[in-house]
Design a protein around this motif. Structure first.
Motif, PDB file in Angstrom:
ATOM      1  N   SER A 158      -4.828  -3.845   5.329  1.00 16.63           N
ATOM      2  CA  SER A 158      -4.974  -2.738   4.389  1.00 16.63           C
ATOM      3  C   SER A 158      -4.303  -1.475   4.909  1.00 16.63           C
ATOM      4  O   SER A 158      -4.050  -1.310   6.104  1.00 16.63           O
ATOM      5  CB  SER A 158      -6.458  -2.452   4.124  1.00 16.63           C
ATOM      6  OG  SER A 158      -7.111  -2.037   5.309  1.00 16.63           O
ATOM      7  N   GLN A 161      -2.847   2.604   0.515  1.00 18.15           N
ATOM      8  CA  GLN A 161      -2.482   2.173  -0.838  1.00 18.15           C
ATOM      9  C   GLN A 161      -2.562   0.664  -1.051  1.00 18.15           C
ATOM     10  O   GLN A 161      -2.568   0.211  -2.199  1.00 18.15           O
ATOM     11  CB  GLN A 161      -1.049   2.629  -1.164  1.00 18.15           C
ATOM     12  CG  GLN A 161      -0.876   4.122  -1.310  1.00 18.15           C
ATOM     13  CD  GLN A 161       0.546   4.474  -1.667  1.00 18.15           C
ATOM     14  OE1 GLN A 161       1.346   4.847  -0.809  1.00 18.15           O
ATOM     15  NE2 GLN A 161       0.891   4.362  -2.938  1.00 18.15           N
ATOM     16  N   PHE A 162      -2.636  -0.113   0.018  1.00 19.63           N
ATOM     17  CA  PHE A 162      -2.492  -1.564  -0.079  1.00 19.63           C
ATOM     18  C   PHE A 162      -3.736  -2.256   0.460  1.00 19.63           C
ATOM     19  O   PHE A 162      -4.351  -1.816   1.434  1.00 19.63           O
ATOM     20  CB  PHE A 162      -1.261  -1.993   0.720  1.00 19.63           C
ATOM     21  CG  PHE A 162      -1.051  -3.480   0.786  1.00 19.63           C
ATOM     22  CD1 PHE A 162      -0.511  -4.166  -0.280  1.00 19.63           C
ATOM     23  CD2 PHE A 162      -1.404  -4.188   1.928  1.00 19.63           C
ATOM     24  CE1 PHE A 162      -0.312  -5.534  -0.217  1.00 19.63           C
ATOM     25  CE2 PHE A 162      -1.207  -5.555   2.007  1.00 19.63           C
ATOM     26  CZ  PHE A 162      -0.658  -6.230   0.929  1.00 19.63           C
ATOM     27  N   TYR A 202      -3.115  -2.799  -5.137  1.00 22.29           N
ATOM     28  CA  TYR A 202      -2.224  -1.714  -4.727  1.00 22.29           C
ATOM     29  C   TYR A 202      -2.553  -0.460  -5.533  1.00 22.29           C
ATOM     30  O   TYR A 202      -2.829  -0.548  -6.732  1.00 22.29           O
ATOM     31  CB  TYR A 202      -0.759  -2.095  -4.942  1.00 22.29           C
ATOM     32  CG  TYR A 202       0.208  -1.152  -4.262  1.00 22.29           C
ATOM     33  CD1 TYR A 202       0.569  -1.355  -2.931  1.00 22.29           C
ATOM     34  CD2 TYR A 202       0.742  -0.063  -4.934  1.00 22.29           C
ATOM     35  CE1 TYR A 202       1.446  -0.487  -2.282  1.00 22.29           C
ATOM     36  CE2 TYR A 202       1.614   0.809  -4.301  1.00 22.29           C
ATOM     37  CZ  TYR A 202       1.964   0.592  -2.975  1.00 22.29           C
ATOM     38  OH  TYR A 202       2.822   1.457  -2.334  1.00 22.29           O
TER      39      TYR A 202
END
Length: 306
Positions: A158, A161-162, A202
């Motif tokens: 992680s 944003q992801f 995302y």
């Protein structure tokens, strides 16, 4: 006739006990329910209570209740937590209790979290609650109360944003030996099969206040069709979220989440199954209450996107 009772016994118990994990539409609001690697991942102390009534007004439909608490420790390098789940369908009730642990590695702007969980699952039936059955039928002659050890593992990659995760929250297959007193023969039947989960999400920054978060959950059970959830949500000021989702195009719904008083959150999900499932008149409701606090000096008060 020799195998009649044994076949009936195996067929009914296999369908009854080879159960799937509870469904959660808010899996990205509390990924701990499917992945122990989420333990303490947002650098806060977290507590959550969730209730889900699937296919309301459908007699014997699934009802799920879970409680979780977890926090980052050791200067956010590790996480510790607990998870309690009760899932009831008809006369069957599964109760689970786990302790969870996660360890994290920094990878430039990303972090890699490894998680494990250990505990038990209790499988219980109450055939006395059935409206009508033949007590002499061996398939219903005994109520079951069986407890099995359970272990799970997961991994999450992680960033701000992801988010991507893989997990097997219950790694051990559970079986039971069924016997027919009339023939003195026995056979093994499955109580539980492993479930494999993959999650991907995302966060797109549309403006300083508005964010868009698409996400996907893939669930695989050996011998069963793959299940896929697609979700698209809009977030305003990191306080208000609303989105739409579908599960295999057999269920559609919307979700909302509200953060208030800086530390509390409320989530609600409404689902409508299609005619390919149980029919549109049996709706599903899911409610979650949560708490996120920085209780240690090394924890952060910044809200996480995940």
């Amino acid at each position: 006739m020799k195998y009649l009772y044994l076949t009936l016994l195996l067929g009914i118990y296999h369908k009854t006990f080879s159960q799937g994990d509870p469904l959660y539409a808010q899996y990205l609001n509390n990924p701990l329910v499917i992945n122990p690697a989420y333990t303490g991942l947002n650098n806060n102390f977290n507590a959550s209570v969730s209730y889900r009534k699937q296919w309301s007004n459908f007699d014997g439909s699934p009802t799920t209740f879970n409680v979780s608490m977890h926090s980052s420790v050791s200067r956010n390098k590790m996480g510790l937590g607990i998870l309690l789940v009760q899932d009831k369908t008809g006369v069957n009730k599964n109760t689970e209790a786990y302790t969870t642990y996660a360890y994290r590695l920094k990878l430039n702007t990303m972090q890699l979290s490894f998680g494990i969980q250990a505990g038990f699952i209790n499988f219980r039936t109450n055939n006395d609650a059935l409206n009508a059955y033949d007590p002499s039928d061996p398939a219903f002659s005994n109520n079951l109360n069986i407890t099995k050890l359970s272990f799970g593992a997961g991994i999450i990659l992680s960033s701000e944003q992801f988010f991507a995760g893989l997990s097997v929250p219950r790694m051990l297959r559970s079986t039971i030996v069924l016997s027919d007193d009339n023939t003195n023969e026995s056979v093994k039947a499955e109580l539980y099969d492993q479930h494999y989960y993959g999650t991907l999400s995302y966060m797109f920054y549309l403006s300083p206040r508005v964010r868009f978060k698409p996400s996907c959950l893939v669930k695989y059970i050996p011998g069963a069709p793959v299940s896929v959830d697609y979700t698209a949500a809009i977030n305003l000021d990191q306080k208000y979220s609303a989105g739409l989702f579908t599960r295999n195009a057999n269920t559609f719904g919307f979700l909302v989440q509200l953060r208030f008083a800086s530390a509390y959150r409320f989530g609600y999900v409404f689902e409508v199954p299609t005619g390919n499932s149980v029919g549109t008149r049996f709706n599903t409701h899911e409610v979650t209450l949560g708490l996120n606090l920085a209780v240690f000096g090394f924890q952060t008060t910044t809200l996480s996107n995940f």
